[in-house]
Scaffold this active site. Structure first.
Site, PDB file in Angstrom:
ATOM      1  N   ASN A 111       0.845  -1.190   0.000  1.00 43.06           N
ATOM      2  CA  ASN A 111       0.000   0.000   0.000  1.00 43.06           C
ATOM      3  C   ASN A 111       0.886   1.248   0.000  1.00 43.06           C
ATOM      4  O   ASN A 111       1.558   1.553   0.982  1.00 43.06           O
ATOM      5  CB  ASN A 111      -0.914  -0.045   1.239  1.00 43.06           C
ATOM      6  N   GLY A 116       0.089   4.404  -0.011  1.00 43.41           N
ATOM      7  CA  GLY A 116      -0.355   5.454   0.915  1.00 43.41           C
ATOM      8  C   GLY A 116       0.254   5.255   2.296  1.00 43.41           C
ATOM      9  O   GLY A 116       0.768   6.192   2.922  1.00 43.41           O
ATOM     10  N   LYS A 117       0.214   4.012   2.778  1.00 45.64           N
ATOM     11  CA  LYS A 117       0.833   3.683   4.069  1.00 45.64           C
ATOM     12  C   LYS A 117       2.334   3.957   4.021  1.00 45.64           C
ATOM     13  O   LYS A 117       2.915   4.521   4.945  1.00 45.64           O
ATOM     14  CB  LYS A 117       0.698   2.185   4.355  1.00 45.64           C
ATOM     15  N   ASP A 143      -1.112  -3.295   9.830  1.00 47.65           N
ATOM     16  CA  ASP A 143      -2.484  -3.689   9.527  1.00 47.65           C
ATOM     17  C   ASP A 143      -3.393  -2.647  10.151  1.00 47.65           C
ATOM     18  O   ASP A 143      -3.262  -2.317  11.336  1.00 47.65           O
ATOM     19  CB  ASP A 143      -2.825  -5.083  10.048  1.00 47.65           C
ATOM     20  N   SER A 144      -4.277  -2.112   9.344  1.00 44.90           N
ATOM     21  CA  SER A 144      -5.063  -0.979   9.812  1.00 44.90           C
ATOM     22  C   SER A 144      -6.450  -1.008   9.211  1.00 44.90           C
ATOM     23  O   SER A 144      -6.747  -1.810   8.325  1.00 44.90           O
ATOM     24  CB  SER A 144      -4.338   0.327   9.453  1.00 44.90           C
ATOM     25  N   PHE A 165      -5.421   8.988   1.934  1.00 38.44           N
ATOM     26  CA  PHE A 165      -5.862   7.908   1.043  1.00 38.44           C
ATOM     27  C   PHE A 165      -7.063   7.209   1.679  1.00 38.44           C
ATOM     28  O   PHE A 165      -7.491   7.567   2.783  1.00 38.44           O
ATOM     29  CB  PHE A 165      -4.714   6.933   0.782  1.00 38.44           C
ATOM     30  N   GLY A 166      -7.582   6.215   0.990  1.00 39.94           N
ATOM     31  CA  GLY A 166      -8.623   5.350   1.562  1.00 39.94           C
ATOM     32  C   GLY A 166      -9.834   6.099   2.091  1.00 39.94           C
ATOM     33  O   GLY A 166     -10.479   6.869   1.382  1.00 39.94           O
ATOM     34  N   ASP A 214      -9.937   8.432   4.356  1.00 41.68           N
ATOM     35  CA  ASP A 214      -9.663   9.759   4.931  1.00 41.68           C
ATOM     36  C   ASP A 214     -10.736  10.812   4.602  1.00 41.68           C
ATOM     37  O   ASP A 214     -11.094  11.605   5.477  1.00 41.68           O
ATOM     38  CB  ASP A 214      -8.288  10.278   4.485  1.00 41.68           C
ATOM     39  N   ARG A 263      -1.623   5.651  12.702  1.00 36.16           N
ATOM     40  CA  ARG A 263      -0.338   5.151  12.187  1.00 36.16           C
ATOM     41  C   ARG A 263       0.832   5.873  12.855  1.00 36.16           C
ATOM     42  O   ARG A 263       1.839   5.255  13.203  1.00 36.16           O
ATOM     43  CB  ARG A 263      -0.291   5.330  10.654  1.00 36.16           C
TER      44      ARG A 263
HETATM   45  P1  ITT Z   1      -0.994  -4.130   2.926  1.00 34.42           P
HETATM   46  O1  ITT Z   1      -1.718  -5.299   3.576  1.00 34.42           O
HETATM   47  O2  ITT Z   1      -0.205  -4.528   1.723  1.00 34.42           O
HETATM   48  O3  ITT Z   1      -0.200  -3.343   3.915  1.00 34.42           O
HETATM   49  P2  ITT Z   1      -3.675  -3.086   2.574  1.00 34.42           P
HETATM   50  O4  ITT Z   1      -4.214  -1.822   1.991  1.00 34.42           O
HETATM   51  O5  ITT Z   1      -4.287  -4.380   2.078  1.00 34.42           O
HETATM   52  O6  ITT Z   1      -2.093  -3.084   2.366  1.00 34.42           O
HETATM   53  P3  ITT Z   1      -4.782  -3.462   5.242  1.00 34.42           P
HETATM   54  O7  ITT Z   1      -5.258  -4.851   5.030  1.00 34.42           O
HETATM   55  O8  ITT Z   1      -4.120  -3.130   6.540  1.00 34.42           O
HETATM   56  O9  ITT Z   1      -3.746  -3.015   4.135  1.00 34.42           O
HETATM   57  O10 ITT Z   1      -6.020  -2.488   5.031  1.00 34.42           O
HETATM   58  C1  ITT Z   1      -5.953  -1.181   5.454  1.00 34.42           C
HETATM   59  C2  ITT Z   1      -7.096  -0.393   4.841  1.00 34.42           C
HETATM   60  O11 ITT Z   1      -7.671   0.443   5.849  1.00 34.42           O
HETATM   61  C3  ITT Z   1      -6.579   0.548   3.768  1.00 34.42           C
HETATM   62  O12 ITT Z   1      -6.571  -0.075   2.512  1.00 34.42           O
HETATM   63  C4  ITT Z   1      -7.562   1.705   3.876  1.00 34.42           C
HETATM   64  O13 ITT Z   1      -8.741   1.372   3.208  1.00 34.42           O
HETATM   65  C5  ITT Z   1      -7.886   1.738   5.366  1.00 34.42           C
HETATM   66  N1  ITT Z   1      -6.965   2.669   6.051  1.00 34.42           N
HETATM   67  C6  ITT Z   1      -5.937   2.346   6.888  1.00 34.42           C
HETATM   68  N2  ITT Z   1      -5.273   3.436   7.292  1.00 34.42           N
HETATM   69  C7  ITT Z   1      -5.889   4.473   6.711  1.00 34.42           C
HETATM   70  C8  ITT Z   1      -5.664   5.864   6.722  1.00 34.42           C
HETATM   71  O14 ITT Z   1      -4.648   6.395   7.388  1.00 34.42           O
HETATM   72  N3  ITT Z   1      -6.476   6.642   6.011  1.00 34.42           N
HETATM   73  C9  ITT Z   1      -7.486   6.119   5.306  1.00 34.42           C
HETATM   74  N4  ITT Z   1      -7.767   4.818   5.213  1.00 34.42           N
HETATM   75  C10 ITT Z   1      -6.982   3.994   5.920  1.00 34.42           C
END
Ligand code: ITT
Length: 206
Positions: A16, A18-19, A77-78, A160-161, A163, A189
């Site tokens: 990801n 954005g992370k 994981d978030s 991202f996501g 937000d 985070r």
């Molecule tokens: P990785 O497992 O490869 O790290 P992922 O996107 O699949 O990437 P997660 O399973 O942890 O990761 O899902 C996290 C989701 O939660 C992420 O895709 C966003 O939709 C949301 N999310 C997490 N942190 C966020 C943030 O700071 N702002 C907005 N949305 C967030």
């Protein structure tokens, strides 16, 4: 010793971007070079996130890549917990309505599900668990959260996501309207990663 020699590389088991961007910014200045799965050529490694909590899934990701590389590896994981939706999408935040569905659609769907719901019942939080897997098999985790409310429309272009729909009453805006620096200072985070950094310093790993 010059600066180059002091810089430590740490792999982050995430695809990801954005992370990744936020992780680099949160610990900017700490002489750490964060390397993503893409940077490592490991983006295609299959990781089955079948844990039942943020902690379990963070550990699954970090452990898989640590075993593969023999290195210390971090993972994030978030997700978003909406109280009115029994904490959905929660650990399924990335997969909610489909992994490839645009966030404009996911966000509008959540807004629609909360149609007519009063402000005080729109409470939500972002949760982030950072896991660290060591080559000897040990793992540790740190959790951070930020409390907010689901807004009535998407607002902001940063982040991202989810937000754009995550409204933080203290700031009077969404986390998407905060600057990256402001978001990182108060975010789930930012808190989890700084806690992990302090733990790794205590353990003299960094
Ligand atoms: P990785 O497992 O490869 O790290 P992922 O996107 O699949 O990437 P997660 O399973 O942890 O990761 O899902 C996290 C989701 O939660 C992420 O895709 C966003 O939709 C949301 N999310 C997490 N942190 C966020 C943030 O700071 N702002 C907005 N949305 C967030």
């Amino acid at each position: 010793m010059n600066m180059q020699e002091q810089t430590k590389k740490i792999i982050v088991a995430t695809g990801n971007e954005g992370k990744m961007k936020e992780i680099r910014e949160i610990l900017r200045g700490e002489n750490i070079l964060f390397s993503s799965l893409r940077d490592e050529g490991l983006l295609d490694v299959e990781i089955v996130e079948d844990g039942k909590s943020f902690e379990e899934n963070a550990v699954i990701k970090a452990r898989k890549i640590s075993d593969l590389t023999g290195q210390m590896v971090l993972a994030d994981d978030s997700g978003l917990e909406v109280d009115y939706l029994d904490k959905a999408p929660g650990i399924y935040s990335a997969r909610y309505l489909g992994e490839d569905t645009p966030y404009s659609i996911k966000n509008q769907h959540i807004i629609d599900l909360l149609d007519g719901v009063a402000d005080e019942k729109r409470t939500a939080r972002f949760v982030c668990v950072i896991a660290c897997a060591f080559p000897d098999g040990r793992t540790i985790t740190c959790r951070g959260t930020i409390e907010g409310r689901i807004g009535y429309e998407e607002k902001g272009t940063n982040g991202f996501g989810y937000d754009p729909i995550f409204y933080v009453p203290e700031f009077g805006c969404t986390t998407s309207e905060l600057s990256p620096e402001e978001k990182n200072k108060v975010s789930h985070r930012g808190k989890a990663l700084v806690a992990m950094y302090q733990e790794l310093r205590r353990e003299k790993v960094l």
